[in-house]
Scaffold this active site. Sequence first.
Site, PDB file in Angstrom:
ATOM      1  N   LYS A 125       0.833  -1.208   0.000  1.00 28.39           N
ATOM      2  CA  LYS A 125       0.000   0.000   0.000  1.00 28.39           C
ATOM      3  C   LYS A 125       0.869   1.262   0.000  1.00 28.39           C
ATOM      4  O   LYS A 125       2.090   1.182   0.087  1.00 28.39           O
ATOM      5  CB  LYS A 125      -0.954  -0.033   1.193  1.00 28.39           C
ATOM      6  CG  LYS A 125      -1.944  -1.226   1.139  1.00 28.39           C
ATOM      7  CD  LYS A 125      -3.128  -0.999   0.211  1.00 28.39           C
ATOM      8  CE  LYS A 125      -3.850  -2.245  -0.239  1.00 28.39           C
ATOM      9  NZ  LYS A 125      -4.677  -2.914   0.746  1.00 28.39           N
TER      10      LYS A 125
HETATM   11  C1  PLP Z   1      -5.713  -4.003   1.166  1.00 29.58           C
HETATM   12  C2  PLP Z   1      -7.174  -3.670   1.304  1.00 29.58           C
HETATM   13  C3  PLP Z   1      -7.881  -3.893   2.487  1.00 29.58           C
HETATM   14  C4  PLP Z   1      -7.331  -4.661   3.644  1.00 29.58           C
HETATM   15  O1  PLP Z   1      -6.140  -4.166   4.118  1.00 29.58           O
HETATM   16  P1  PLP Z   1      -5.281  -5.050   5.143  1.00 29.58           P
HETATM   17  O2  PLP Z   1      -4.426  -4.029   5.841  1.00 29.58           O
HETATM   18  O3  PLP Z   1      -4.480  -6.005   4.320  1.00 29.58           O
HETATM   19  O4  PLP Z   1      -6.218  -5.728   6.064  1.00 29.58           O
HETATM   20  C5  PLP Z   1      -9.181  -3.450   2.569  1.00 29.58           C
HETATM   21  N1  PLP Z   1      -9.786  -2.844   1.525  1.00 29.58           N
HETATM   22  C6  PLP Z   1      -9.149  -2.641   0.362  1.00 29.58           C
HETATM   23  C7  PLP Z   1      -9.870  -1.945  -0.751  1.00 29.58           C
HETATM   24  C8  PLP Z   1      -7.831  -3.075   0.204  1.00 29.58           C
HETATM   25  O5  PLP Z   1      -7.205  -2.924  -0.963  1.00 29.58           O
END
Ligand code: PLP
Length: 386
Positions: free
Chosen positions: A187
């Site tokens: 991310k």
């Molecule tokens: C990555 C993601 C999540 C979850 O994030 P984590 O930190 O891995 O739990 C939730 N919503 C979206 C749209 C994502 O891309």
Amino acid sequence: MTPAQFLPFALPEIGEEEINEVVDSLRSGWLTTGPKTKRFEDDFSQFLGGDVHAMAVNSATAGLHLALEACGIGQGDEVITTTYTFTASAEVARYLGAEPVLVDVDPHTLTLTPEAIEPAITPRTKAIIPVHLAGLACEMDGILAVAKKHGLRVIEDAAHAFPTYYKDRLIGTLDSDFTVYSFYATKTLATGEGGMVVTRDAALAKRCRVMRLHGIDRDAFDRFTSEKPSWYYEIVAPGFKYNMTDLAAALGIHQLKRANGFKARRTEIAIRYIEAFRDLPVMLPAEATAERDHAWHLFMLRLLPESPISRNAFIERMSAEGRIGCSVHYIPLHRQPYWKARYTLTDETFPVATEAFEHGVSLPIYTRMTDGDVSHVIAEVRRILA
Ligand SMILES: *Cc1c(COP(=O)(O)O)cnc(C)c1O
């Protein structure tokens, strides 16, 4: 010429400051939630303007779960979100016995529209989870207006949207109940695993803090510290184990300082892609507007029917010939066995998401890409789609 090195789809940018901060934590002996988590939360709140509660957690999924729990979402309640997202946006409703109600997305932005929400509302609807897909802010005024009219909670899934603005306000500072960020390895701010839950409501924040760590009531604890021994604590609910470690927070503190710089670099890459692909048989991703900013977490192309090659063949050739990693965001939830079977979902109900998925491909867009890497991606895309 084929480059020797494979260009991965995504890579985090971890610098010496992050590494030194983690080493400092390791040497300090404080590995789990402690001073660095507190500092990261304070810094994050400051980044958003200082008037929000920021609570660090071990994932955005955990954060979304805590947010829905704090909002009182439970058995049989309905939560509206889109089919065009990662399963975490919807699964958290199921954790609480609630049912996600999936709707189709806007053909241009692939985000939730206020118009799609209204027809999905029933007497059981309790909340809306807009997803700022790829980092493009949703049409939040319209969504918040629908929520207000029907007395619904709004929990923004901002896993892609750090940092993103909506009408000159940072996502995280709007009038929704919660905003939840992800710091997963790929991310825009990476701590390996991690997330942040943000709210302006002190009572909602308190419930998240209690439920984040086993239902331990810190305020009750603090109130009695003068009279009770230091080992004393009170459990007020069957909480979760969702706290962030100081090792993750050590990364987050320094990633946060670079977040705007990272975004500027991703925006440069996006602009280069857009300029380079205008004449190709592709639909370009929706760009930022004066009202809706873009964090460019993802760069999603859609191959048009006149494209000389299928999406799957395109990804294979990008990998085999160009040595470039591509991906697909997302396999819509209505195509996933669990969601499809549970709610008897079909493609016909979600024509936009179905089409976007079948022709969609995400190109690499991250700060560690050099200008040469970007040129190489552009050249390969143009060659393969020529
Ligand atoms: C990555 C993601 C999540 C979850 O994030 P984590 O930190 O891995 O739990 C939730 N919503 C979206 C749209 C994502 O891309």
